[in-house]
Design a protein around this motif. Structure first.
Motif, PDB file in Angstrom:
ATOM      1  N   THR A 296       0.838  -1.203   0.000  1.00  0.00           N
ATOM      2  CA  THR A 296       0.000   0.000   0.000  1.00  0.00           C
ATOM      3  C   THR A 296       0.869   1.246   0.000  1.00  0.00           C
ATOM      4  OG1 THR A 296      -0.113  -0.037   2.429  1.00  0.00           O
ATOM      5  CG2 THR A 296      -1.922  -1.091   1.218  1.00  0.00           C
ATOM      6  N   ASP A 297       0.336   2.312  -0.604  1.00  0.00           N
ATOM      7  CA  ASP A 297       1.001   3.605  -0.522  1.00  0.00           C
ATOM      8  C   ASP A 297       0.547   4.318   0.747  1.00  0.00           C
ATOM      9  OD1 ASP A 297      -1.538   4.647  -1.056  1.00  0.00           O
ATOM     10  OD2 ASP A 297      -1.052   5.285  -3.106  1.00  0.00           O
ATOM     11  N   LEU A 298       0.974   5.556   0.940  1.00  0.00           N
ATOM     12  CA  LEU A 298       0.673   6.266   2.184  1.00  0.00           C
ATOM     13  C   LEU A 298      -0.776   6.697   2.301  1.00  0.00           C
ATOM     14  CD1 LEU A 298       3.889   8.397   2.767  1.00  0.00           C
ATOM     15  CD2 LEU A 298       3.131   6.380   4.009  1.00  0.00           C
ATOM     16  N   GLN A 299      -1.561   6.495   1.258  1.00  0.00           N
ATOM     17  CA  GLN A 299      -3.004   6.689   1.343  1.00  0.00           C
ATOM     18  C   GLN A 299      -3.730   5.372   1.629  1.00  0.00           C
ATOM     19  OE1 GLN A 299      -3.059   8.717  -2.642  1.00  0.00           O
ATOM     20  NE2 GLN A 299      -4.425  10.139  -1.577  1.00  0.00           N
ATOM     21  N   GLY A 300      -2.971   4.294   1.713  1.00  0.00           N
ATOM     22  CA  GLY A 300      -3.575   2.989   1.964  1.00  0.00           C
ATOM     23  C   GLY A 300      -4.107   2.325   0.713  1.00  0.00           C
ATOM     24  N   ARG A 301      -3.805   2.892  -0.469  1.00  0.00           N
ATOM     25  CA  ARG A 301      -4.281   2.287  -1.719  1.00  0.00           C
ATOM     26  C   ARG A 301      -3.447   1.039  -2.024  1.00  0.00           C
ATOM     27  NH1 ARG A 301      -4.058   7.193  -5.918  1.00  0.00           N
ATOM     28  NH2 ARG A 301      -1.904   7.173  -5.100  1.00  0.00           N
ATOM     29  N   VAL A 302      -4.114  -0.038  -2.420  1.00  0.00           N
ATOM     30  CA  VAL A 302      -3.398  -1.265  -2.790  1.00  0.00           C
ATOM     31  C   VAL A 302      -2.719  -1.043  -4.136  1.00  0.00           C
ATOM     32  CG1 VAL A 302      -3.652  -3.708  -3.376  1.00  0.00           C
ATOM     33  CG2 VAL A 302      -4.977  -2.726  -1.480  1.00  0.00           C
ATOM     34  N   LEU A 303      -1.450  -1.447  -4.211  1.00  0.00           N
ATOM     35  CA  LEU A 303      -0.646  -1.228  -5.415  1.00  0.00           C
ATOM     36  C   LEU A 303      -0.400  -2.543  -6.146  1.00  0.00           C
ATOM     37  CD1 LEU A 303       2.064   1.150  -3.864  1.00  0.00           C
ATOM     38  CD2 LEU A 303      -0.127   1.779  -4.920  1.00  0.00           C
ATOM     39  N   ASN A 304      -0.129  -2.428  -7.455  1.00  0.00           N
ATOM     40  CA  ASN A 304       0.246  -3.606  -8.233  1.00  0.00           C
ATOM     41  C   ASN A 304       1.766  -3.745  -8.268  1.00  0.00           C
ATOM     42  OD1 ASN A 304       1.176  -1.771 -10.163  1.00  0.00           O
ATOM     43  ND2 ASN A 304      -0.581  -2.049 -11.533  1.00  0.00           N
ATOM     44  N   SER A 305       2.264  -4.677  -9.042  1.00  0.00           N
ATOM     45  CA  SER A 305       3.713  -4.931  -9.072  1.00  0.00           C
ATOM     46  C   SER A 305       4.497  -3.754  -9.627  1.00  0.00           C
ATOM     47  CB  SER A 305       4.007  -6.188  -9.889  1.00  0.00           C
ATOM     48  OG  SER A 305       3.519  -6.050 -11.212  1.00  0.00           O
ATOM     49  N   GLN A 306       3.836  -2.877 -10.396  1.00  0.00           N
ATOM     50  CA  GLN A 306       4.492  -1.660 -10.887  1.00  0.00           C
ATOM     51  C   GLN A 306       4.304  -0.493  -9.918  1.00  0.00           C
ATOM     52  OE1 GLN A 306       2.347  -3.480 -13.240  1.00  0.00           O
ATOM     53  NE2 GLN A 306       4.260  -4.588 -13.624  1.00  0.00           N
ATOM     54  N   GLU A 307       3.721  -0.807  -8.768  1.00  0.00           N
ATOM     55  CA  GLU A 307       3.457   0.159  -7.700  1.00  0.00           C
ATOM     56  C   GLU A 307       2.488   1.248  -8.147  1.00  0.00           C
ATOM     57  OE1 GLU A 307       7.018   1.436  -5.727  1.00  0.00           O
ATOM     58  OE2 GLU A 307       7.606  -0.621  -5.224  1.00  0.00           O
ATOM     59  N   ARG A 308       1.522   0.835  -8.948  1.00  0.00           N
ATOM     60  CA  ARG A 308       0.410   1.713  -9.325  1.00  0.00           C
ATOM     61  C   ARG A 308      -0.844   1.240  -8.613  1.00  0.00           C
ATOM     62  NH1 ARG A 308       1.849   1.385 -15.763  1.00  0.00           N
ATOM     63  NH2 ARG A 308       3.710   2.727 -15.690  1.00  0.00           N
TER      64      ARG A 308
END
Length: 535
Positions: free
Chosen positions: A476-488
């Motif tokens: 997760t990023d600092l907003q708590g969004r789940v990221l993919n392998s490209q960190e998107r």
């Protein structure tokens, strides 16, 4: 078509501490929330409800009253040393840095404003064997344990002016996520009343980790701890099974560091198990002698709790049979032996201060007797020969070396009874060091020999590794969004708490400073809610 359909702005999956915090923060901002859980309603709070309630904070009034000088710089230095972050752990490291900077304002102060207080004496755990842990005491115990923490937040939730914006549904097992036009739009699954589906603008996963699923724990077992133990105990409910990690991976989400776990070295079988292989996590006495499966003292560096849990698990995982013994007398057990958890610490849980103080002074004889009478992993005897025979009966295929055990214990006891100037034993040095801190002095015997006719019976604990917490999880990023392998980000999908490795797929790195779990459920949950509110 599903038998039941729900529509909401925000779906929160999991009614543990992260889910409760996220929901409370969201309804405070006026958002419509559906909080969904696979368990029964009486299990509100999940693993947090069962926890002892320790949280890691810096720069608190409790630290100042205890004369502890702390700083963000020192805290961050300690965190990085313990974590040993890899280059690819950049999001975990960002979460850790944010927690170090904002733990006081975003978690401690937030809890205090909601009626949660902390025991006045700060505990010093995970100090590191060589000063490579917490440089100063930071472990704050929530007054009322984890159960009191959960109850206080649930009361806030139920009494909130916007409580009608919250819908709760239990016994709903999520089996997959809906994905429409490039974003996650809810979930589907099964309930006691048939299949269900949820349509949501935002979906937050707060479903916990993998450590209740011993098959999955063994699958991800890090060889640093030796081979996956066949005798592993479970300290997490089977509902913490990692099923949603697998579902997120199918959507393209990234799961990291599942080999990072916070297991404990001193588990015993639960006398009244609620599920298969359930164990109790003990806080093992420091004045006891820690022995291998044959009854010989471990060393040359002795095993002592409170310094480095990660290292204890590493050492025991590589030992023959992957279990150990601790030998002590009843005085040591009464004074120092404890069981981690809310229900096993009723005086602390029920905020009975005088009884807590009395127990610290006089010990907990009732707990010792209960373990002796009810726990299969606890045996006792009036002398070492009788004790060894009971140990042998418990594990008949592994020979107890009575002669060697007697010699090891006699040597240790003789040194304790000899002149202090001639004390040349690392365990004695550690015990003297431990007793310098007020938080440990009352809980640690003053150089107590093992064989002591005034404090019989002798007691032996058979200790096994016990699975407890996942330190890895959804990236997760600092907003708590789940990221993919490209960190998107996967649009519409968030994660908080143990499901996210408490932030960034592993906020603690390979080794926690302890107390980073409950507090980061709150920190993660609040961050996610704030991101959703910001739109």
């Amino acid at each position: 078509m599903a038998d039941l359909t729900y529509q909401t702005k925000v779906l929160v999956i999991g009614a543990g501490l992260a889910g409760i915090t996220t929901s409370l923060e969201l309804i405070e901002k006026g958002h419509q929330v559906l909080l969904l859980d696979a368990g029964l309603e009486e299990n509100w709070g999940g693993q947090a409800k069962e926890a002892f309630g320790g949280m890691l904070f810096s720069n608190t009034p409790e630290q100042k009253r205890n004369g502890i000088a702390d700083s963000n710089e020192l805290f961050w230095q300690d965190w990085q040393t313990a974590a040993a972050f890899k280059p690819e752990d950049r999001w975990a490291k960002r979460w850790a840095k944010a927690y170090v900077e904002y733990n006081s304002s975003q978690v401690y102060d937030w809890l205090k404003k909601r009626g949660i207080s902390f025991f006045p004496v700060v505990q010093w755990v995970e100090r590191g064997k060589y000063g490579d842990g917490n440089s100063v005491p930071r472990y704050h115990l929530a007054w009322g344990c984890g159960q009191g923490l959960v109850k206080a937040l649930l009361q806030r939730l139920n009494e909130h002016p916007n409580y009608r914006a919250l819908t709760t549904v239990f016994s709903h097992q999520v089996i997959g996520f809906s994905f429409t036009q490039g974003r996650v739009t809810g979930c589907f699954g099964n309930s006691t009343n048939g299949s269900f589906s949820v349509q949501a603008e935002h979906t937050v996963i707060c479903s916990g980790g993998i450590n209740g699923n011993l098959d999955k724990v063994r699958q991800h077992w890090d060889p640093i701890y030796g081979p996956p133990p066949k005798n592993l105990l479970s300290g997490a409910h089977p509902s913490a099974n990692g099923a949603l990690h697998d579902q997120v991976e199918q959507l393209g989400g990234e799961v990291r560091n599942l080999n990072y776990m916070w297991n404990y070295a001193a588990g015993v079988a639960h006398p009244k198990p609620a599920y298969p292989n359930q164990g109790l996590s003990l806080i093992p006495p420091r004045s006891a002698l820690w022995l291998d499966c044959y009854g010989r003292r471990l060393g040359p560096e002795p095993l002592i709790t409170g310094y480095d849990t990660h290292d204890l698990c590493k050492q025991i995982g590589h030992l023959p049979q992957q279990y150990t013994w601790q030998v002590m007398n009843k005085r040591i057990a009464d004074k120092e032996l404890a069981i981690s958890g809310s229900d096993t610490n009723p005086n602390f849980r029920d905020k009975k201060l005088l009884k807590v103080i009395w127990q610290a002074l006089k010990g907990n004889s009732a707990q010792t007797l209960e373990l002796m009478n009810q726990c299969v992993d606890v045996v006792s005897g009036q002398n070492l020969g009788e004790l060894a025979a009971k140990m042998q009966e418990l594990q008949p295929q592994v020979p107890i070396d009575l002669e060697g055990m007697t010699r090891d214990i006699a040597s240790y006891d003789a040194m304790l009874k000899g002149p202090k100037a001639l004390h040349n034993d690392d365990q004695i040095r550690r015990l003297n060091e431990i007793r310098q801190w007020r938080g440990d002095r009352l809980r640690t015997c003053k150089l107590q020999p093992i064989v002591d006719a005034k404090h019989l019976p002798l007691i032996a604990l058979r200790l096994r590794l016990i699975s407890r917490k996942s330190m890895g999880g959804l990236l997760t990023d600092l907003q708590g969004r789940v990221l993919n392998s490209q960190e998107r980000p996967l649009i519409g999908l968030y994660a908080a708490g143990e499901a996210a490795g408490f932030g960034g797929g592993g906020i603690a790195g390979i080794r926690s400073l302890e107390g980073t779990f409950l507090s980061n459920c709150i920190f993660n949950g609040r961050r996610v809610a704030q991101a959703i509110n910001a739109g």
